[in-house]
Motif scaffolding. Structure first.
Motif, PDB file in Angstrom:
ATOM      1  N   LEU A  69      36.272  32.038  35.111  1.00  0.00           N
ATOM      2  CA  LEU A  69      35.643  31.565  36.208  1.00  0.00           C
ATOM      3  C   LEU A  69      35.615  30.261  35.947  1.00  0.00           C
ATOM      4  N   ASP A  70      36.163  29.324  37.062  1.00  0.00           N
ATOM      5  CA  ASP A  70      36.141  27.807  36.884  1.00  0.00           C
ATOM      6  C   ASP A  70      35.414  27.085  38.289  1.00  0.00           C
ATOM      7  N   TRP A  71      35.225  26.022  38.159  1.00  0.00           N
ATOM      8  CA  TRP A  71      34.635  25.205  39.382  1.00  0.00           C
ATOM      9  C   TRP A  71      35.712  24.200  39.704  1.00  0.00           C
ATOM     10  N   ILE A  72      36.326  24.362  40.947  1.00  0.00           N
ATOM     11  CA  ILE A  72      37.209  23.372  41.515  1.00  0.00           C
ATOM     12  C   ILE A  72      36.460  22.402  42.385  1.00  0.00           C
ATOM     13  N   ASP A  83      40.637  32.805  37.594  1.00  0.00           N
ATOM     14  CA  ASP A  83      41.902  33.237  37.132  1.00  0.00           C
ATOM     15  C   ASP A  83      41.862  34.451  36.724  1.00  0.00           C
ATOM     16  N   ILE A  84      42.457  35.626  37.118  1.00  0.00           N
ATOM     17  CA  ILE A  84      42.479  36.855  36.754  1.00  0.00           C
ATOM     18  C   ILE A  84      43.793  37.293  36.195  1.00  0.00           C
ATOM     19  N   PRO A  85      44.077  37.560  34.951  1.00  0.00           N
ATOM     20  CA  PRO A  85      45.351  37.660  34.692  1.00  0.00           C
ATOM     21  C   PRO A  85      46.009  39.267  35.088  1.00  0.00           C
ATOM     22  N   LYS A  86      47.326  39.199  35.168  1.00  0.00           N
ATOM     23  CA  LYS A  86      47.859  40.680  35.605  1.00  0.00           C
ATOM     24  C   LYS A  86      47.523  41.065  37.094  1.00  0.00           C
ATOM     25  N   THR A  87      47.266  40.150  37.835  1.00  0.00           N
ATOM     26  CA  THR A  87      46.773  40.427  39.391  1.00  0.00           C
ATOM     27  C   THR A  87      47.765  39.585  40.153  1.00  0.00           C
ATOM     28  N   SER A  88      48.000  40.081  41.513  1.00  0.00           N
ATOM     29  CA  SER A  88      48.570  39.030  42.481  1.00  0.00           C
ATOM     30  C   SER A  88      47.637  39.446  43.534  1.00  0.00           C
ATOM     31  N   SER A  89      47.802  38.137  44.466  1.00  0.00           N
ATOM     32  CA  SER A  89      46.812  37.948  45.699  1.00  0.00           C
ATOM     33  C   SER A  89      47.633  38.115  46.936  1.00  0.00           C
TER      34      SER A  89
END
Length: 103
Positions: A69-72, A83-89
């Motif tokens: 979890l990050d803050w942009i 940012d969730i690895p091994k996923t697509s949106s």
């Protein structure tokens, strides 16, 4: 789940010392899953504390165990970002699905 220092600072600022930020994975959206952030007055018995004021339920933790979890801090659209690895949106970017690991 990891939380960047910028994200934790924003959580601390937003909550102002009251309550918790709940992170959960819900079914829905174009791709099948979406992440929800809600303010909670307290923790439930089975909750997992990620930090002093961020919690997650055990089922969501399985889905987000490798997430960050990050803050942009964008002047036009500041937001929390996962940012969730091994996923697509999907095209809208508000939901995700897990990539098939058999490929």
């Amino acid at each position: 789940m990891d939380i960047t220092a910028k994200a934790q600072d924003k959580v601390d600022q937003t909550l102002s010392g009251e309550g918790f930020l709940r992170v959960s994975v819900d079914g829905g959206g174009c791709s099948g899953f979406k992440v929800a952030l809600t303010k909670e007055p307290g923790a439930e018995e089975k909750d997992i504390l990620i930090t002093h004021n961020v919690l997650i339920d055990p089922i969501s933790e399985v889905y987000l165990s490798e997430a960050t979890l990050d803050w942009i801090d964008d002047p036009f659209q500041a937001t929390f970002h996962f940012d969730i690895p091994k996923t697509s949106s999907c095209g809208c970017g508000s939901s995700f699905q897990f990539e098939d690991e058999r490929a």
